[in-house]
Write an enzyme that holds these catalytic residues in place. Sequence first.
Site, PDB file in Angstrom:
ATOM      1  N   GLY A  47      27.575  -2.530  33.506  1.00  0.00           N
ATOM      2  CA  GLY A  47      27.797  -3.133  34.827  1.00  0.00           C
ATOM      3  C   GLY A  47      27.929  -4.640  34.736  1.00  0.00           C
ATOM      4  O   GLY A  47      28.807  -5.239  35.380  1.00  0.00           O
ATOM      5  N   TYR A 192      20.387  15.030  33.444  1.00  0.00           N
ATOM      6  CA  TYR A 192      21.363  13.938  33.335  1.00  0.00           C
ATOM      7  C   TYR A 192      22.792  14.498  33.345  1.00  0.00           C
ATOM      8  O   TYR A 192      23.651  14.026  34.092  1.00  0.00           O
ATOM      9  CB  TYR A 192      21.100  13.133  32.057  1.00  0.00           C
ATOM     10  CG  TYR A 192      22.111  12.027  31.819  1.00  0.00           C
ATOM     11  CD1 TYR A 192      22.085  10.865  32.582  1.00  0.00           C
ATOM     12  CD2 TYR A 192      23.093  12.142  30.829  1.00  0.00           C
ATOM     13  CE1 TYR A 192      23.015   9.854  32.383  1.00  0.00           C
ATOM     14  CE2 TYR A 192      24.019  11.140  30.624  1.00  0.00           C
ATOM     15  CZ  TYR A 192      23.973   9.997  31.394  1.00  0.00           C
ATOM     16  OH  TYR A 192      24.898   8.995  31.192  1.00  0.00           O
TER      17      TYR A 192
HETATM   18  N1  LIG Z   1      25.350   3.651  27.693  1.00  0.00           N
HETATM   19  C1  LIG Z   1      26.029   4.743  27.476  1.00  0.00           C
HETATM   20  O1  LIG Z   1      26.193   5.164  26.308  1.00  0.00           O
HETATM   21  C2  LIG Z   1      26.641   5.518  28.625  1.00  0.00           C
HETATM   22  C3  LIG Z   1      27.433   6.648  28.321  1.00  0.00           C
HETATM   23  C4  LIG Z   1      28.017   7.347  29.369  1.00  0.00           C
HETATM   24  C5  LIG Z   1      27.806   6.933  30.677  1.00  0.00           C
HETATM   25  N2  LIG Z   1      27.017   5.853  30.940  1.00  0.00           N
HETATM   26  C6  LIG Z   1      26.811   5.475  32.352  1.00  0.00           C
HETATM   27  O2  LIG Z   1      27.112   4.110  32.528  1.00  0.00           O
HETATM   28  C7  LIG Z   1      26.367   3.596  33.632  1.00  0.00           C
HETATM   29  C8  LIG Z   1      25.748   2.267  33.270  1.00  0.00           C
HETATM   30  O3  LIG Z   1      24.734   2.493  32.312  1.00  0.00           O
HETATM   31  P1  LIG Z   1      24.351   1.482  31.150  1.00  0.00           P
HETATM   32  O4  LIG Z   1      24.565   2.193  29.875  1.00  0.00           O
HETATM   33  O5  LIG Z   1      24.973   0.147  31.353  1.00  0.00           O
HETATM   34  O6  LIG Z   1      22.746   1.438  31.373  1.00  0.00           O
HETATM   35  P2  LIG Z   1      21.745   0.248  31.721  1.00  0.00           P
HETATM   36  O7  LIG Z   1      21.991  -0.943  30.874  1.00  0.00           O
HETATM   37  O8  LIG Z   1      20.388   0.879  31.685  1.00  0.00           O
HETATM   38  O9  LIG Z   1      22.125  -0.114  33.231  1.00  0.00           O
HETATM   39  C9  LIG Z   1      21.789   0.733  34.282  1.00  0.00           C
HETATM   40  C10 LIG Z   1      21.748  -0.071  35.566  1.00  0.00           C
HETATM   41  O10 LIG Z   1      21.396   0.811  36.631  1.00  0.00           O
HETATM   42  C11 LIG Z   1      20.396   0.189  37.403  1.00  0.00           C
HETATM   43  N3  LIG Z   1      19.556   1.142  38.129  1.00  0.00           N
HETATM   44  C12 LIG Z   1      18.819   2.169  37.629  1.00  0.00           C
HETATM   45  N4  LIG Z   1      18.148   2.763  38.615  1.00  0.00           N
HETATM   46  C13 LIG Z   1      18.457   2.107  39.772  1.00  0.00           C
HETATM   47  C14 LIG Z   1      18.075   2.242  41.120  1.00  0.00           C
HETATM   48  N5  LIG Z   1      17.184   3.180  41.513  1.00  0.00           N
HETATM   49  N6  LIG Z   1      18.593   1.403  42.032  1.00  0.00           N
HETATM   50  C15 LIG Z   1      19.472   0.439  41.672  1.00  0.00           C
HETATM   51  N7  LIG Z   1      19.868   0.246  40.403  1.00  0.00           N
HETATM   52  C16 LIG Z   1      19.355   1.075  39.460  1.00  0.00           C
HETATM   53  C17 LIG Z   1      19.556  -0.565  36.393  1.00  0.00           C
HETATM   54  O11 LIG Z   1      18.747  -1.508  37.033  1.00  0.00           O
HETATM   55  P3  LIG Z   1      17.428  -2.117  36.306  1.00  0.00           P
HETATM   56  O12 LIG Z   1      17.913  -3.166  35.348  1.00  0.00           O
HETATM   57  O13 LIG Z   1      16.645  -2.670  37.445  1.00  0.00           O
HETATM   58  O14 LIG Z   1      16.754  -0.971  35.617  1.00  0.00           O
HETATM   59  C18 LIG Z   1      20.673  -1.163  35.542  1.00  0.00           C
HETATM   60  O15 LIG Z   1      21.172  -2.327  36.159  1.00  0.00           O
HETATM   61  C19 LIG Z   1      25.369   4.684  34.017  1.00  0.00           C
HETATM   62  O16 LIG Z   1      25.824   5.364  35.162  1.00  0.00           O
HETATM   63  C20 LIG Z   1      25.368   5.612  32.817  1.00  0.00           C
HETATM   64  O17 LIG Z   1      25.059   6.952  33.165  1.00  0.00           O
HETATM   65  C21 LIG Z   1      26.440   5.133  29.949  1.00  0.00           C
END
Ligand SMILES: NC(=O)c1ccc[n+]([C@@H]2O[C@H](COP(=O)([O-])OP(=O)(O)OC[C@H]3O[C@@H](n4cnc5c(N)ncnc54)[C@H](OP(=O)(O)O)[C@@H]3O)[C@@H](O)[C@H]2O)c1
Length: 308
Positions: A47, A192
Site C-alpha cells: 500500500g 485467509y
Molecule cells: N505480501 C504478500 O506476499 C501478499 C500476497 C498476496 C496478497 N497480498 C495482499 O496485499 C495486501 C497488502 O498487504 P501487505 O503484504 O502490504 O501487508 P502489510 O505490510 O502487513 O500491510 C497491511 C496493511 O493493512 C493494514 N490493516 C490491517 N488491518 C487493518 C484494519 N483493521 N484496519 C485498517 N487497516 C488495517 C495494516 O495496518 P497496520 O500497519 O496498522 O497493521 C497495513 O497498513 C493485503 O490485502 C494482502 O492480503 C499480499
Amino acid sequence: MYLLCTILAALFSFLVLKWMKRRNYCMDVKRLDGKTVLITGGNSGIGKETAVALALRGARVILACRDEDRARKAVREIKARSHNLNVLHMEVDLANMKSIREFSKTFLQKEKRLDILINNAGVPSVLNWTDDNFSMCFGVNHLGHFLLTNLLLPRLKESSPSRVITLTCSNYKYQRLDFQDLNYNLFPFFTYCRSKLANIYFTQELARMMEGKGVMAYAVHPGYVQSNWTCHYSFLFQLLMKVIMFMFYVSCEAGAQTVVHCAVADEVITNNGGYFCDCKPAKLQAFANDAGVAKKLWEASERLVKLA
Ligand SMILES: NC(=O)c1ccc[n+]([C@@H]2O[C@H](COP(=O)([O-])OP(=O)(O)OC[C@H]3O[C@@H](n4cnc5c(N)ncnc54)[C@H](OP(=O)(O)O)[C@@H]3O)[C@@H](O)[C@H]2O)c1
C-alpha cells in the site's frame, strides 16, 4: 575444484532465484493531476509503495489507516519520496463497521472526488474476531472493504470514470466459500484463502453492477511480497520468514506494480471485473469465475453489514 563447484552452484542458484523473482513493471506513464486516490492500509508494505507511485504522478493521495502514528510517519515518507505535499491520512479501522461508517461519512463531507479506490489493507492467516464478531480475515479483508466501497460508491460514480482495485491473492484457489459458514475460522490459512476468494467475487459483482455507470473494478494478486505481514506472528516465525522472503519474495515496489497498472493503464478497461497479476490479465480457476456465487456473496454481505 571443490571451491570452483561451490562458486558455480552458488552463482547458478542466484541466477535461478533472480529469474524466479522477475516482474513486469507498469510502463504507462499517465499523470494523475487533479485525481484523488484512497488507499486502505497505505502506511505499510504494498500500500505504501502504491501511494508513492501514485503521488509521483501528481494524485491527491489519502491513506485510510487504523494507527495514527504509523499513518503520520508514512505520510511524511511518501511526501518526501514523491515531492508531492498533497498526501494525507484519515483514520479507519476495517475491523469495526461503526468506524467504517464514520470514516465514509467524513470522507464524503470533505472530499469532492474519488477517482481510484484501492482496497489494499489486509490481515494474513489469523484466527481473531473483529469488533462485530466476524472472523478477522473475512471481516477485514472482505466485509470491511465491501462496506467501505458501497458507502463511497456515490462519490466514485460522480467522479467517473473511476476504478476500484482490490488486493487478492493467488491462494484463493485452495478454498471454496461455504455459505452456511461464511465466518469460517478454523484453520488460519484457509480463512485467509476464503477472504481472498471473496475479494475476487466482490470485484466481479461490483463490475457487473456498475456496468455503464463508469465505475470499473479489478482484482490484483501482487505476487509474493516482502512486506510487513509477518508482524502478526511470533518473533521466530518472523526471523524464518525474513530469510525465505529475502530469497523468494519480491520487493514492495515490485509488488505495487500491478496495482499501479490497474489504476492508470487504458488497456485494462476492456477487462472490467478481471483478475490481474504481473501487470496483465490472469486466468482464474473456473470455480472462481462464477457470476451466481458472486451475486450470492454480495447479497449475503449486504445482510451481514446491514446495508440492504
Ligand atoms: N505480501 C504478500 O506476499 C501478499 C500476497 C498476496 C496478497 N497480498 C495482499 O496485499 C495486501 C497488502 O498487504 P501487505 O503484504 O502490504 O501487508 P502489510 O505490510 O502487513 O500491510 C497491511 C496493511 O493493512 C493494514 N490493516 C490491517 N488491518 C487493518 C484494519 N483493521 N484496519 C485498517 N487497516 C488495517 C495494516 O495496518 P497496520 O500497519 O496498522 O497493521 C497495513 O497498513 C493485503 O490485502 C494482502 O492480503 C499480499
